[in-house]
Scaffold this active site. Structure first.
Site, PDB file in Angstrom:
ATOM      1  N   GLY A 247      28.652  31.357  18.556  1.00  0.00           N
ATOM      2  CA  GLY A 247      27.251  31.794  18.489  1.00  0.00           C
ATOM      3  C   GLY A 247      26.666  31.947  19.873  1.00  0.00           C
ATOM      4  O   GLY A 247      27.269  31.563  20.875  1.00  0.00           O
TER       5      GLY A 247
ATOM      6  N   ARG B 169      23.827  31.014  25.058  1.00  0.00           N
ATOM      7  CA  ARG B 169      22.984  31.235  26.252  1.00  0.00           C
ATOM      8  C   ARG B 169      22.372  32.632  26.197  1.00  0.00           C
ATOM      9  O   ARG B 169      22.048  33.200  27.228  1.00  0.00           O
ATOM     10  CB  ARG B 169      23.812  31.083  27.516  1.00  0.00           C
ATOM     11  CG  ARG B 169      25.032  31.981  27.477  1.00  0.00           C
ATOM     12  CD  ARG B 169      25.708  32.136  28.771  1.00  0.00           C
ATOM     13  NE  ARG B 169      27.044  32.651  28.515  1.00  0.00           N
ATOM     14  CZ  ARG B 169      27.916  32.906  29.441  1.00  0.00           C
ATOM     15  NH1 ARG B 169      27.607  32.720  30.682  1.00  0.00           N
ATOM     16  NH2 ARG B 169      29.098  33.363  29.120  1.00  0.00           N
TER      17      ARG B 169
ATOM     18  N   ASP C 274      24.533  24.685  29.197  1.00  0.00           N
ATOM     19  CA  ASP C 274      23.125  24.598  29.604  1.00  0.00           C
ATOM     20  C   ASP C 274      22.318  25.828  29.213  1.00  0.00           C
ATOM     21  O   ASP C 274      21.126  25.899  29.492  1.00  0.00           O
ATOM     22  CB  ASP C 274      23.021  24.357  31.123  1.00  0.00           C
ATOM     23  CG  ASP C 274      23.660  25.483  31.935  1.00  0.00           C
ATOM     24  OD1 ASP C 274      24.150  26.460  31.323  1.00  0.00           O
ATOM     25  OD2 ASP C 274      23.673  25.383  33.167  1.00  0.00           O
TER      26      ASP C 274
ATOM     27  N   ARG D 106      20.625  42.889  28.570  1.00  0.00           N
ATOM     28  CA  ARG D 106      21.572  43.963  28.277  1.00  0.00           C
ATOM     29  C   ARG D 106      21.216  44.638  26.969  1.00  0.00           C
ATOM     30  O   ARG D 106      20.508  44.080  26.124  1.00  0.00           O
ATOM     31  CB  ARG D 106      23.003  43.439  28.270  1.00  0.00           C
ATOM     32  CG  ARG D 106      23.309  42.490  27.140  1.00  0.00           C
ATOM     33  CD  ARG D 106      24.765  42.017  27.238  1.00  0.00           C
ATOM     34  NE  ARG D 106      25.104  41.108  26.172  1.00  0.00           N
ATOM     35  CZ  ARG D 106      26.252  40.440  26.108  1.00  0.00           C
ATOM     36  NH1 ARG D 106      27.164  40.575  27.039  1.00  0.00           N
ATOM     37  NH2 ARG D 106      26.491  39.625  25.095  1.00  0.00           N
TER      38      ARG D 106
ATOM     39  N   ASP E 115      35.582  36.830  19.367  1.00  0.00           N
ATOM     40  CA  ASP E 115      34.119  36.774  19.506  1.00  0.00           C
ATOM     41  C   ASP E 115      33.640  37.720  20.596  1.00  0.00           C
ATOM     42  O   ASP E 115      32.440  37.920  20.745  1.00  0.00           O
ATOM     43  CB  ASP E 115      33.659  35.337  19.811  1.00  0.00           C
ATOM     44  CG  ASP E 115      34.378  34.731  21.003  1.00  0.00           C
ATOM     45  OD1 ASP E 115      35.621  34.672  20.982  1.00  0.00           O
ATOM     46  OD2 ASP E 115      33.699  34.330  21.970  1.00  0.00           O
TER      47      ASP E 115
ATOM     48  N   ASP F 126      30.721  41.554  26.728  1.00  0.00           N
ATOM     49  CA  ASP F 126      30.976  40.239  27.317  1.00  0.00           C
ATOM     50  C   ASP F 126      31.889  40.323  28.541  1.00  0.00           C
ATOM     51  O   ASP F 126      33.035  39.878  28.532  1.00  0.00           O
ATOM     52  CB  ASP F 126      31.526  39.256  26.264  1.00  0.00           C
ATOM     53  CG  ASP F 126      30.406  38.717  25.387  1.00  0.00           C
ATOM     54  OD1 ASP F 126      29.269  39.206  25.509  1.00  0.00           O
ATOM     55  OD2 ASP F 126      30.664  37.814  24.577  1.00  0.00           O
TER      56      ASP F 126
HETATM   57  P1  AMP Z   1      31.859  33.777  26.533  1.00  0.00           P
HETATM   58  O1  AMP Z   1      32.988  33.185  27.285  1.00  0.00           O
HETATM   59  O2  AMP Z   1      30.721  34.215  27.409  1.00  0.00           O
HETATM   60  O3  AMP Z   1      32.262  34.825  25.587  1.00  0.00           O
HETATM   61  O4  AMP Z   1      31.261  32.552  25.703  1.00  0.00           O
HETATM   62  C1  AMP Z   1      31.968  31.878  24.699  1.00  0.00           C
HETATM   63  C2  AMP Z   1      31.034  30.939  23.970  1.00  0.00           C
HETATM   64  O5  AMP Z   1      30.525  29.935  24.853  1.00  0.00           O
HETATM   65  C3  AMP Z   1      29.813  31.621  23.375  1.00  0.00           C
HETATM   66  O6  AMP Z   1      29.491  30.965  22.179  1.00  0.00           O
HETATM   67  C4  AMP Z   1      28.767  31.393  24.432  1.00  0.00           C
HETATM   68  O7  AMP Z   1      27.456  31.451  23.905  1.00  0.00           O
HETATM   69  C5  AMP Z   1      29.095  29.989  24.890  1.00  0.00           C
HETATM   70  N1  AMP Z   1      28.637  29.740  26.269  1.00  0.00           N
HETATM   71  C6  AMP Z   1      29.152  30.244  27.399  1.00  0.00           C
HETATM   72  N2  AMP Z   1      28.474  29.817  28.482  1.00  0.00           N
HETATM   73  C7  AMP Z   1      27.485  28.999  28.025  1.00  0.00           C
HETATM   74  C8  AMP Z   1      26.434  28.240  28.657  1.00  0.00           C
HETATM   75  N3  AMP Z   1      26.274  28.220  29.973  1.00  0.00           N
HETATM   76  N4  AMP Z   1      25.614  27.545  27.843  1.00  0.00           N
HETATM   77  C9  AMP Z   1      25.764  27.553  26.518  1.00  0.00           C
HETATM   78  N5  AMP Z   1      26.739  28.229  25.875  1.00  0.00           N
HETATM   79  C10 AMP Z   1      27.588  28.963  26.610  1.00  0.00           C
HETATM   80 MG    MG Z   2      31.439  36.009  24.423  1.00  0.00          MG
END
Ligand code: AMP
Ligand code: MG
Length: 467
Positions: free
Chosen positions: A91, A94, A126, A177, A249, A259
């Site tokens: 989900g 951030r 965070d 975005r 995801d 992403d």
């Molecule tokens: P991503 O690697 O950006 O595709 O993120 C994978 C998952 O980790 C997703 O559910 C993001 O919302 C969560 N996520 C990544 N960075 C953060 C962050 N700094 N704080 C909270 N959730 C994060």
């Molecule tokens: Mg992602």
């Protein structure tokens, strides 16, 4: 605070879906937002009237410190396979979907803040982003768009005036975005894994209406999503783009690149190239991307099974569709590389022969094709005799140089230059970011300042996730 100088004509269809699809959430205010960039051309395309908006107002809105009129902010729920391992609950941890706008040609676009604070899906994170990944995503997505690749776009980037704690304290930023939608393969998996058949049906109907209006059945949806994924990955391969985190995801069912994390464009050509520090097995290496896209689409098929009358029918129909992936991809790839070489009639051996010579020399992927278009590539090859033999065979095709010039970019967002502009931005100098943005959004125009591959000392071996 009401900001009357910005008019976003929101129409928020996702917010009208059942409450279990998301968590309503507002952004967490930041200390001192300042605008880095606002994409006026994109805003105009989306029917957003920002002409009277000041930079201060833009910073307030696109940091999340004020909510534009008509927004209905929420964090979307999804799940996903990360590096092959199942995560039932991811989900938007951030990010916040502010809402959607519908343009004059009736296309619907999401507007999303990234780095806007914690949500119920943040787990240990965070909810923030630091400046580096925000600028990288801004630049990469705009460059990809300019090169003709379906992608999310960047509308705004704002410094928060606060630090975020990573390995060190780093300046925080929020990226805004836009996307055709943020529905992921993992969104379908979220409902399938919970045996929430009603949710899955609602999501499927929604995705069909929004992206594939002529699809009649889940099988049609699977087939069309697969075709867009094939087309997308073939474009990536033709440009030397390595996504780096092709987790389910991070796969948009609309077929857009989404992403941008540890992604990079390859300088020196080698099929095994991988940049992401977390991808130690090379799962998402350049040449593995088509195979992993196929794997991701198979996970999508699995998520759609509960919508079929029975499992046998599902397996039969879906297997027949999925089995077409390799041939569809081979055809798309052949078309991509034929255009890169200006060929009217495809010649797979000719393409493979060139790539083998390039791999042998570690030739710069972009500059080799650009030089071929100008027929000045010979100097780039160490085995001149082999190149000459290849060249004679290529010339026999009477290559279409006009096609090559509009297919092969001269300027790509090179990793070492992105890293340099991030360092400058951390030191409060945004000029390199703006200069490079101008260059990479004109990718088919010669620009000596941005065409050089990295020197040995400039080379960046590893990239890190955008967290
Ligand atoms: P991503 O690697 O950006 O595709 O993120 C994978 C998952 O980790 C997703 O559910 C993001 O919302 C969560 N996520 C990544 N960075 C953060 C962050 N700094 N704080 C909270 N959730 C994060
Ligand atoms: Mg992602």
């Amino acid at each position: 605070m009401h900001i009357m100088t910005l008019n976003i004509p929101f129409d928020n269809s996702y917010a009208r879906l059942p409450e279990r699809f998301f968590a309503r959430q507002t952004a967490t205010a930041v200390a001192a937002p300042t605008l880095i960039a606002f994409n006026h051309a994109l805003a105009a395309d989306l029917g957003i009237d920002a002409t009277a908006m000041s930079d201060t107002e833009a910073a307030t809105l696109f940091s999340g410190n004020a909510l534009p009129d008509g927004a209905a902010p929420l964090a979307q729920a999804y799940a996903g396979h990360q590096f092959g391992g199942w995560s039932p609950q991811l989900g938007d941890g951030r990010a916040l979907l502010l809402g959607e706008v519908v343009t004059a040609n009736t296309t619907r676009h999401d507007i999303q803040l990234k780095g806007s604070g914690r949500t119920p899906f943040s787990r240990n994170g965070d909810g923030r982003a630091w400046l580096g990944p925000a600028l990288r995503e801004y630049l990469m997505s705009e460059a990809m768009h300019a090169m003709g690749v379906p992608t999310t776009r960047a509308l705004a980037a704002v410094r928060t005036g606060e630090n975020v704690q990573r390995e060190t304290a780093l300046p925080g930023a929020v990226l805004t975005r836009t996307a055709s939608s943020h529905i992921r393969v993992g969104t379908f998996q979220f409902f399938a894994a919970r045996s929430d058949r009603d949710g899955l049906r609602t999501l499927t109907d929604y995705a069909i209406a929004r992206h594939y209006p002529d699809a009649q059945t889940p099988a049609d949806l699977l087939d069309q999503v697969m075709q867009r994924q094939v087309a997308l990955v073939a474009k990536w391969m033709g440009l030397g783009f390595i996504h780096g985190v092709m987790n389910t995801d991070n796969v948009s069912v609309a077929g857009e690149t989404i992403d941008y994390g540890p992604c990079a464009m390859m300088d020196s050509y080698h099929p095994d190239t991988v940049f992401s520090a977390i991808d130690q097995q090379g799962r998402y290496a350049y040449s593995n991307q088509p195979k992993l896209a196929h794997w991701n689409i198979a996970q999508f098929a699995t998520a759609l099974v509960p919508l079929m009358p029975d499992e046998t029918t599902a397996i039969n129909q879906f297997t027949a569709i999925l089995n077409r992936f390799p041939d569809l991809y081979a055809a798309a790839n052949l078309e991509t590389f034929s255009a890169k070489l200006g060929l009217a009639k495809s010649d797979p051996e000719l393409i493979d022969g060139l790539l083998a010579l390039m791999a042998q020399d570690g030739a710069d992927f972009t500059n080799t094709f650009a030089a071929l278009a100008a027929d000045t590539a010979r100097d780039q090859f160490s085995d001149r005799a082999a190149f000459d033999a290849w060249h004679a065979r290529w010339q026999a095709h009477d290559p279409d140089t006009a096609l090559m010039e509009k297919t092969n970019p001269q300027i790509i967002p090179r990793l070492h230059q992105i890293e340099a502009l991030i360092q400058a931005a951390v030191a409060d100098n945004d000029a390199p970011f703006h200069d490079m943005l101008a260059a990479v959004t004109q990718p088919f125009r010669a620009n000596a300042a941005y065409a050089q591959p990295p020197s040995t000392s400039e080379m960046v071996a590893r990239t890190f996730c955008g967290t």
